[in-house]
Design an enzyme around this catalytic site. Structure first.
Site, PDB file in Angstrom:
ATOM      1  N   GLU A  40       0.844  -1.188   0.000  1.00  0.00           N
ATOM      2  CA  GLU A  40       0.000   0.000   0.000  1.00  0.00           C
ATOM      3  C   GLU A  40       0.884   1.245   0.000  1.00  0.00           C
ATOM      4  O   GLU A  40       1.927   1.281   0.657  1.00  0.00           O
ATOM      5  CB  GLU A  40      -0.891  -0.013   1.240  1.00  0.00           C
ATOM      6  CG  GLU A  40      -1.913   1.107   1.271  1.00  0.00           C
ATOM      7  CD  GLU A  40      -2.810   1.076   2.497  1.00  0.00           C
ATOM      8  OE1 GLU A  40      -3.966   1.532   2.383  1.00  0.00           O
ATOM      9  OE2 GLU A  40      -2.373   0.598   3.561  1.00  0.00           O
ATOM     10  N   LYS A 113     -10.242   0.385  -2.246  1.00  0.00           N
ATOM     11  CA  LYS A 113     -10.314   0.020  -0.827  1.00  0.00           C
ATOM     12  C   LYS A 113     -11.690   0.356  -0.243  1.00  0.00           C
ATOM     13  O   LYS A 113     -12.164   1.496  -0.331  1.00  0.00           O
ATOM     14  CB  LYS A 113      -9.218   0.756  -0.061  1.00  0.00           C
ATOM     15  CG  LYS A 113      -9.064   0.342   1.398  1.00  0.00           C
ATOM     16  CD  LYS A 113      -7.896   1.094   2.023  1.00  0.00           C
ATOM     17  CE  LYS A 113      -7.603   0.628   3.447  1.00  0.00           C
ATOM     18  NZ  LYS A 113      -6.454   1.374   4.019  1.00  0.00           N
ATOM     19  N   CYS A 158      -4.993  -3.570   3.325  1.00  0.00           N
ATOM     20  CA  CYS A 158      -4.680  -3.129   4.681  1.00  0.00           C
ATOM     21  C   CYS A 158      -5.853  -3.294   5.664  1.00  0.00           C
ATOM     22  O   CYS A 158      -6.128  -4.392   6.119  1.00  0.00           O
ATOM     23  CB  CYS A 158      -4.169  -1.691   4.640  1.00  0.00           C
ATOM     24  SG  CYS A 158      -3.229  -1.192   6.114  1.00  0.00           S
TER      25      CYS A 158
END
Length: 271
Positions: A40, A113, A158
């Site tokens: 990321e 995301k 993440c």
């Protein structure tokens, strides 16, 4: 299929980060990897959250995407492009997006995301929603290795790691490898990183590849690192604690089949 997770300690300098990423991608190819995944924010970790607005790109064009496409084509790799900021619906926000590039340089998948990180322990404060617009849709991608075998990838980023329903959706779609490019803080990573990654592998009987940021950044942030590869039984196959470098390992179809046959938990699911 041999895969690589690339660990970085990205700075605010996009050009320098791309230079480091290029070196790591070359090392992954030279080590025999067919798929290499960046972390990321591989392209930059700015001094302020709003720095992302300065180097965001429209989907399909821009120097960061050009770098990923060119690297995939020149190295003959599948590349999971960590994340980069793509244009959102308003000029004050970006999408934090993972792009998958095929060995011919074509973009094969995009995932925005879904879950946005917010944390405040009185000393560290983060709120991604100030600058990032959340995605809405789980995404998987099919790739073919050099032997002609097909592997299904489940994409995540993440903070998504804390939401098992996303990974169960990937499992229901038959994903073999779960990708988790990340920039976990040192505080949360030390407490939860490995146990969450191993849990996602075990409960979904899939490999998990997690490339991470790992070190002290110019913006003062300290990321946990510990990029790793986990097999579908929850065994850690390789890990790198801090600093730039590679995590390497082999995905084995026989191992996937063995784990899923000896303990067919996914077939036993009731809810």
């Amino acid at each position: 299929m041999k895969v690589a997770a690339l660990q970085m300690v990205s700075t605010p300098d996009v050009a320098e980060n791309l230079r480091v990423a290029a070196q790591l991608l070359q090392q992954a190819r030279d080590a025999g990897a067919e798929l290499a995944a960046l972390p990321e924010y591989f392209c930059a970790m700015g001094l302020r959250d709003t720095d992302k607005l300065g180097y965001m790109e429209a989907f399909g064009q821009g120097p960061i995407q050009d770098f990923l496409a060119r690297s995939a084509r020149e190295l003959g790799l599948w590349i999971v492009g960590g994340t980069l900021p793509l244009v959102a619906d308003d000029p004050q926000h970006v999408r934090n997006s993972t792009l998958v590039f095929a060995p011919d340089g074509a973009c094969a998948a995009r995932y925005d995301k879904i879950h946005l990180f917010r944390y405040d322990n009185g000393r560290e404060r983060y709120d991604e929603a100030h600058v990032i617009a959340a995605g809405q849709t789980p995404v998987h991608a099919d790739i073919t290795d050099r032997s002609g075998a097909c592997w299904r990838l489940g994409l995540s980023i993440c903070y998504d790691l804390r939401f098992p329903e996303l990974y169960r959706a990937h499992a229901q779609q038959g994903c073999d490898l779960l990708l988790v490019p990340s920039a976990f803080t040192h505080t949360t990573g030390q407490a939860h990183w490995e146990v969450l990654l191993r849990a996602r592998a075990i409960e979904n009987q899939a490999y998990v590849l997690a490339p991470a940021q790992g070190g002290q950044h110019p913006n003062g942030r300290h990321t946990w690192g510990h990029s790793l590869l986990v097999d579908p039984w929850g065994q850690v196959l390789d890990v790198r604690d801090q600093g730039p470098g590679l995590v390497l390992g082999q995905l084995e179809r026989t191992r996937l089949a063995q784990v899923r046959a000896q303990l067919p938990a996914l077939q036993h699911r009731i809810l």
